[in-house]
Design an enzyme around this catalytic site. Sequence first.
Site, PDB file in Angstrom:
ATOM      1  N   GLU A  88      16.868  59.174  44.780  1.00 28.98           N
ATOM      2  CA  GLU A  88      16.438  59.492  43.428  1.00 28.98           C
ATOM      3  C   GLU A  88      15.250  60.465  43.458  1.00 28.98           C
ATOM      4  O   GLU A  88      14.523  60.532  44.448  1.00 28.98           O
ATOM      5  CB  GLU A  88      16.034  58.212  42.688  1.00 28.98           C
ATOM      6  CG  GLU A  88      17.225  57.306  42.408  1.00 28.98           C
ATOM      7  CD  GLU A  88      16.880  56.105  41.528  1.00 28.98           C
ATOM      8  OE1 GLU A  88      17.755  55.666  40.791  1.00 28.98           O
ATOM      9  OE2 GLU A  88      15.733  55.618  41.573  1.00 28.98           O
ATOM     10  N   CYS A 101       8.792  65.032  41.853  1.00 27.87           N
ATOM     11  CA  CYS A 101       8.544  63.988  42.848  1.00 27.87           C
ATOM     12  C   CYS A 101       9.766  63.930  43.757  1.00 27.87           C
ATOM     13  O   CYS A 101      10.875  63.690  43.290  1.00 27.87           O
ATOM     14  CB  CYS A 101       8.328  62.665  42.109  1.00 27.87           C
ATOM     15  SG  CYS A 101       8.132  61.252  43.199  1.00 27.87           S
ATOM     16  N   CYS A 108      13.175  53.049  53.008  1.00 24.94           N
ATOM     17  CA  CYS A 108      11.840  53.093  53.596  1.00 24.94           C
ATOM     18  C   CYS A 108      11.673  51.834  54.436  1.00 24.94           C
ATOM     19  O   CYS A 108      12.229  50.793  54.112  1.00 24.94           O
ATOM     20  CB  CYS A 108      10.797  53.103  52.475  1.00 24.94           C
ATOM     21  SG  CYS A 108       9.083  53.183  53.059  1.00 24.94           S
ATOM     22  N   CYS A 112       6.408  47.503  51.627  1.00 30.30           N
ATOM     23  CA  CYS A 112       5.413  47.136  50.609  1.00 30.30           C
ATOM     24  C   CYS A 112       6.064  46.225  49.556  1.00 30.30           C
ATOM     25  O   CYS A 112       7.139  46.529  49.047  1.00 30.30           O
ATOM     26  CB  CYS A 112       4.836  48.384  49.939  1.00 30.30           C
ATOM     27  SG  CYS A 112       4.012  49.483  51.081  1.00 30.30           S
ATOM     28  N   CYS A 115       7.265  47.537  45.896  1.00 31.79           N
ATOM     29  CA  CYS A 115       8.005  48.797  45.776  1.00 31.79           C
ATOM     30  C   CYS A 115       9.508  48.606  45.978  1.00 31.79           C
ATOM     31  O   CYS A 115       9.943  47.954  46.925  1.00 31.79           O
ATOM     32  CB  CYS A 115       7.464  49.783  46.809  1.00 31.79           C
ATOM     33  SG  CYS A 115       8.244  51.396  46.719  1.00 31.79           S
ATOM     34  N   CYS A 334       6.416  55.178  39.452  1.00 33.83           N
ATOM     35  CA  CYS A 334       6.038  54.856  40.827  1.00 33.83           C
ATOM     36  C   CYS A 334       6.607  53.500  41.233  1.00 33.83           C
ATOM     37  O   CYS A 334       6.449  52.513  40.519  1.00 33.83           O
ATOM     38  CB  CYS A 334       4.526  54.764  40.966  1.00 33.83           C
ATOM     39  SG  CYS A 334       3.700  56.269  40.575  1.00 33.83           S
TER      40      CYS A 334
END
Length: 344
Positions: A88, A101, A108, A112, A115, A334
Amino acid sequence: MKKILQDLGLTELENLISSLGEKPFRAKQLYTGLMQGKKISQINIPSALRGKILEEYEDEPVKIIKTLTSSDGTEKYLFALSDGNVIEGVLMKYKYGNTQCVSTQVGCRMGCKFCASTLQGLIRNLTSGEILSQILTVNALHGGDAKTRAVTNVVLMGSGEPLDNYDEVLKFLKNVSAPDGVNISARNISLSTCGLVPKIYALADAQIPVNLTISLHQTTDEGRARTMPVAKKYSIAEILKACEYYFGKTGRRYIFEYSLIRGENCDKEHADGLISLLKGKPCHVNLIRLNEVEERDLKTVTEKEAYRFLGLLEKGGLSATLRRRIGVDIGGACGQLRINYLKG
Ligand code: SAH
């Protein structure tokens, strides 16, 4: 998977073209077309040459397959990669220009807890050309080309940890800022990291002075480790030292991202902690209210609470702002970007 022509800078493209026995000006022609966001099959070169290139290279390595538009004008894209993976990306519209962005990895592995990009772990790194192509595609979509850009600023804040894909990200930074390419200069690019310390030093030495942004989110190593596994590897003290080194090498003030999570990191003791860590340093603190992710039980704070925390930081002498949350209604804010999923 075929190779990606957008991985090559102009010089590398010239070498490729000469190895194919073609005239050098064809390289420039191809390069110009690519930087305008064209597919190889749309670039006006002799069909024999085009055929030869298409045998080995992807015609369209990054393709927009869906777009969502937020009530605030932010756009979120679902991009398909040539191996079937999807990523995305987001375009935010500001008075001074449009900020894109971009993602640097499919998924990933940093883990975290707040996220969504890390929920499925790391699938693979993107190549520099796949990162660049996200910009070329969106720039063209909005009527820009290499000279009159529709995308003026870039943030490496999509899915992935940029410094965990260091080599490709560095190559991307060189290519996106090349004067004969889209020429987006380092000062208009922000790279955000959860704090991979050795790579911050490497980036400083690479002398591409992008705006360095650190995802801090806590004031102690123990507290940070509760939501960010990377904190077990690198301490806040080591991160701060690396930031000073970065500042020394580039002269660029660094930025800390601090997402406000209810009951976790936004009491007076945290404000005091931040003030004692950062006071007097050439840095800025960007506060943002946590964007809630449905798989996680972390909760955000009210706007009033966020302003109170901001006030405490300002009173303590820090340079800080509360970032407007944008694109939340399309899951484009975010921490909301994810794999395989485009929810509106
Ligand atoms: N991996 C890099 C790039 C991601 S940038 C990094 O960690 O910096 C995305 C930014 O949004 C980071 O500062 C990240 O910590 C923050 N973020 C992640 N999830 C969030 C959420 N749910 N709400 C608000 N900010 C979030």
